[in-house]
Design a protein around this motif. Structure first.
Motif, PDB file in Angstrom:
ATOM      1  N   ASP A  99       0.724  -1.099   0.020  1.00 12.79           N
ATOM      2  CA  ASP A  99       0.056   0.005   0.053  1.00 12.79           C
ATOM      3  C   ASP A  99       0.813   1.267  -0.187  1.00 12.79           C
ATOM      4  OD1 ASP A  99      -2.353  -1.759   0.134  1.00 12.79           O
ATOM      5  OD2 ASP A  99      -2.885  -1.162   2.180  1.00 12.79           O
ATOM      6  N   ILE A 100       1.853   1.124   0.689  1.00 11.58           N
ATOM      7  CA  ILE A 100       2.946   2.260   0.712  1.00 11.58           C
ATOM      8  C   ILE A 100       3.671   2.628  -0.398  1.00 11.58           C
ATOM      9  CG2 ILE A 100       4.801   3.502   1.785  1.00 11.58           C
ATOM     10  CD1 ILE A 100       4.269   1.525   4.328  1.00 11.58           C
ATOM     11  N   VAL A 101       4.281   1.621  -0.986  1.00  6.40           N
ATOM     12  CA  VAL A 101       5.046   1.709  -2.259  1.00  6.40           C
ATOM     13  C   VAL A 101       4.205   1.863  -3.360  1.00  6.40           C
ATOM     14  CG1 VAL A 101       7.321   0.732  -1.052  1.00  6.40           C
ATOM     15  CG2 VAL A 101       5.339  -0.707  -2.465  1.00  6.40           C
TER      16      VAL A 101
ATOM     17  N   GLN B 218       1.347   3.156   9.168  1.00  5.58           N
ATOM     18  CA  GLN B 218       0.705   2.679  10.456  1.00  5.58           C
ATOM     19  C   GLN B 218       0.716   1.135  10.654  1.00  5.58           C
ATOM     20  OE1 GLN B 218      -2.568   4.426  12.057  1.00  5.58           O
ATOM     21  NE2 GLN B 218      -1.683   6.647  12.032  1.00  5.58           N
ATOM     22  N   ASN B 219       0.128   0.604   9.518  1.00  9.17           N
ATOM     23  CA  ASN B 219      -0.032  -0.829   9.391  1.00  9.17           C
ATOM     24  C   ASN B 219       1.484  -1.692   9.248  1.00  9.17           C
ATOM     25  OD1 ASN B 219      -2.648  -1.730   9.427  1.00  9.17           O
ATOM     26  ND2 ASN B 219      -3.017  -1.075   7.670  1.00  9.17           N
ATOM     27  N   PHE B 220       2.176  -0.872   8.331  1.00 10.70           N
ATOM     28  CA  PHE B 220       3.637  -1.539   8.446  1.00 10.70           C
ATOM     29  C   PHE B 220       4.244  -1.820   9.801  1.00 10.70           C
ATOM     30  CE2 PHE B 220       8.081  -1.305   7.898  1.00 10.70           C
ATOM     31  CZ  PHE B 220       8.345  -2.429   6.907  1.00 10.70           C
ATOM     32  N   ARG B 221       3.983  -0.749  10.597  1.00 10.86           N
ATOM     33  CA  ARG B 221       4.885  -0.426  11.993  1.00 10.86           C
ATOM     34  C   ARG B 221       4.215  -1.668  12.690  1.00 10.86           C
ATOM     35  NH1 ARG B 221       4.269   5.250  11.085  1.00 10.86           N
ATOM     36  NH2 ARG B 221       6.464   6.324  10.990  1.00 10.86           N
ATOM     37  N   ARG B 222       2.940  -1.947  12.575  1.00 10.86           N
ATOM     38  CA  ARG B 222       2.611  -3.022  13.628  1.00 10.86           C
ATOM     39  C   ARG B 222       3.074  -4.274  13.125  1.00 10.86           C
ATOM     40  NH1 ARG B 222      -3.964  -4.545  13.444  1.00 10.86           N
ATOM     41  NH2 ARG B 222      -3.745  -6.634  14.547  1.00 10.86           N
ATOM     42  N   PHE B 223       3.010  -4.678  11.767  1.00  6.57           N
ATOM     43  CA  PHE B 223       3.387  -6.036  11.424  1.00  6.57           C
ATOM     44  C   PHE B 223       5.066  -6.031  11.042  1.00  6.57           C
ATOM     45  CE2 PHE B 223      -0.980  -5.643  10.013  1.00  6.57           C
ATOM     46  CZ  PHE B 223      -1.688  -6.403  10.770  1.00  6.57           C
ATOM     47  N   ALA B 224       5.664  -5.065  11.140  1.00  5.48           N
ATOM     48  CA  ALA B 224       7.037  -4.952  11.169  1.00  5.48           C
ATOM     49  C   ALA B 224       7.802  -5.293  12.474  1.00  5.48           C
ATOM     50  CB  ALA B 224       7.753  -3.713  10.481  1.00  5.48           C
TER      51      ALA B 224
ATOM     52  N   VAL C  11       8.843   3.893   3.252  1.00  5.37           N
ATOM     53  CA  VAL C  11       8.670   2.763   4.427  1.00  5.37           C
ATOM     54  C   VAL C  11       9.667   3.069   5.527  1.00  5.37           C
ATOM     55  CG1 VAL C  11       8.951   0.233   4.550  1.00  5.37           C
ATOM     56  CG2 VAL C  11       8.141   1.178   2.335  1.00  5.37           C
ATOM     57  N   PRO C  12       8.916   3.101   6.588  1.00  6.59           N
ATOM     58  CA  PRO C  12       9.757   3.460   7.956  1.00  6.59           C
ATOM     59  C   PRO C  12      10.594   2.227   8.328  1.00  6.59           C
ATOM     60  CG  PRO C  12       7.534   2.897   8.545  1.00  6.59           C
ATOM     61  CD  PRO C  12       7.686   3.101   7.143  1.00  6.59           C
ATOM     62  N   LEU C  13      11.723   1.862   7.311  1.00  2.00           N
ATOM     63  CA  LEU C  13      12.499   0.835   7.680  1.00  2.00           C
ATOM     64  C   LEU C  13      13.479   0.978   9.099  1.00  2.00           C
ATOM     65  CD1 LEU C  13      13.388  -0.718   4.324  1.00  2.00           C
ATOM     66  CD2 LEU C  13      12.178  -1.669   6.204  1.00  2.00           C
ATOM     67  N   SER C  14      13.926   2.396   8.947  1.00  2.00           N
ATOM     68  CA  SER C  14      14.907   2.901   9.897  1.00  2.00           C
ATOM     69  C   SER C  14      14.557   2.639  11.377  1.00  2.00           C
ATOM     70  CB  SER C  14      15.492   4.474   9.950  1.00  2.00           C
ATOM     71  OG  SER C  14      14.298   4.946  10.149  1.00  2.00           O
TER      72      SER C  14
ATOM     73  N   VAL D 291      14.922  -5.681  10.607  1.00  7.24           N
ATOM     74  CA  VAL D 291      14.108  -5.934   9.106  1.00  7.24           C
ATOM     75  C   VAL D 291      14.952  -5.318   8.005  1.00  7.24           C
ATOM     76  CG1 VAL D 291      12.254  -5.386   8.068  1.00  7.24           C
ATOM     77  CG2 VAL D 291      11.892  -5.981  10.386  1.00  7.24           C
ATOM     78  N   GLU D 292      15.404  -4.253   8.180  1.00  9.24           N
ATOM     79  CA  GLU D 292      16.379  -3.544   7.192  1.00  9.24           C
ATOM     80  C   GLU D 292      17.326  -4.230   6.739  1.00  9.24           C
ATOM     81  OE1 GLU D 292      17.499   0.576   8.138  1.00  9.24           O
ATOM     82  OE2 GLU D 292      17.418   0.849   6.003  1.00  9.24           O
ATOM     83  N   ALA D 293      18.133  -4.551   7.712  1.00 20.64           N
ATOM     84  CA  ALA D 293      19.357  -5.485   7.525  1.00 20.64           C
ATOM     85  C   ALA D 293      19.195  -6.928   6.710  1.00 20.64           C
ATOM     86  CB  ALA D 293      20.252  -5.774   8.751  1.00 20.64           C
ATOM     87  N   TRP D 294      17.984  -7.315   7.301  1.00 20.61           N
ATOM     88  CA  TRP D 294      17.627  -8.937   6.533  1.00 20.61           C
ATOM     89  C   TRP D 294      17.453  -8.575   4.958  1.00 20.61           C
ATOM     90  CZ3 TRP D 294      12.292  -9.198   5.293  1.00 20.61           C
ATOM     91  CH2 TRP D 294      11.898 -10.397   4.664  1.00 20.61           C
ATOM     92  N   LEU D 295      16.583  -7.241   4.809  1.00 23.67           N
ATOM     93  CA  LEU D 295      16.119  -6.989   3.334  1.00 23.67           C
ATOM     94  C   LEU D 295      17.500  -6.989   2.596  1.00 23.67           C
ATOM     95  CD1 LEU D 295      13.246  -4.510   3.671  1.00 23.67           C
ATOM     96  CD2 LEU D 295      13.217  -6.652   2.750  1.00 23.67           C
TER      97      LEU D 295
END
Ligand SMILES: N[C@@H](CCC(=O)N[C@@H](CS)C(=O)NCC(=O)O)C(=O)O
Length: 216
Positions: free
Chosen positions: A111-113, A137-143, A182-185, A190-194
């Protein structure tokens, strides 16, 4: 086998990544459709997949659509136990994370990208700030769930790459795109895994170049 895919598609990428990871390139004919040009909208392809979507795998008398089942099928065909283990307690973990990414993690990420990267690339109008905010907001919940899962391991199910990584990480290029928002920081594991996923040879071979170019 024949595999129908398209460029710039996380659903196609996880299947192409599996073909490379499993060493199936030599026995897989790949047909790429330009979806924007409507190349898939033919009676012939509708007979193969009534949803008129890619990816689709045809192997003899089996016609299989839906990306995650295709990855499992390819892995089982190859007997790749470490990539997609068959023991019930292990297999159910693959299915758990595949289901989760479709419903939650990649739904939010997508939805974000869609707003921040894809719409611009396809010339489909300006990003919608409210949709970006809702997606974040949804991303933060599941990330946060994935961040915990990756606390002490390199990949989703341990220290080996599995089909769960190719599913959950299918949007890696879009998530890491400089304009993704995407608030990966906030989720360093998660960011390192990507990034770890992007560095895998089989995954790197399937990397889209065009979204990066579109950002310039
Ligand atoms: N749930 C499907 C999703 C497939 C899908 O949405 N494919 C897109 C490309 S990413 C497509 O073919 N779109 C063309 C269309 O809808 O006309 C899967 O997992 O394979």
């Amino acid at each position: 086998m024949k595999l129908y895919v398209t460029d710039l598609s996380p659903n196609s990428r996880r299947v192409l990544g599996a073909v490379h990871h499993l060493g199936l390139e030599g026995e897989t004919e790949i047909q790429k459709f330009n979806l924007m040009a409507g190349e898939h909208q033919t009676d012939e392809f509708r007979a193969i997949n009534p949803n008129v979507k890619v990816p689709v795998l045809v192997d003899g008398d089996l016609t299989l659509w839906e990306a995650n089942p295709i990855v499992i099928y390819l892995s089982d065909r190859k007997g790749a136990e470490s990539f997609c283990p068959s023991a019930p307690r292990d297999r159910i973990e693959i299915l758990r994370w595949q289901s989760w990414e479709v419903q939650h993690f990649n739904k939010a990420l997508g939805d974000i990208v869609w707003e921040t990267v894809a719409k611009q690339f396809f010339g489909l109008g300006a990003p919608d700030a409210e949709k970006i905010e809702a997606g974040q907001q949804n991303f933060r919940r599941f990330a946060a769930v994935l961040e915990d899962q990756l606390a002490n391991q390199d990949y989703v199910l341990g220290n080996n790459v599995t089909a769960a990584d190719f599913a959950v990480g299918s949007h890696s290029a879009l998530a890491l795109h400089p304009h993704s928002e995407v608030p990966l920081s906030e989720f360093p594991k998660v960011e390192a895994w990507l990034h770890r996923l992007e560095a895998l040879p089989a995954w790197a071979k399937t990397a889209p170049e065009k979204p990066a170019e579109a950002a310039e």
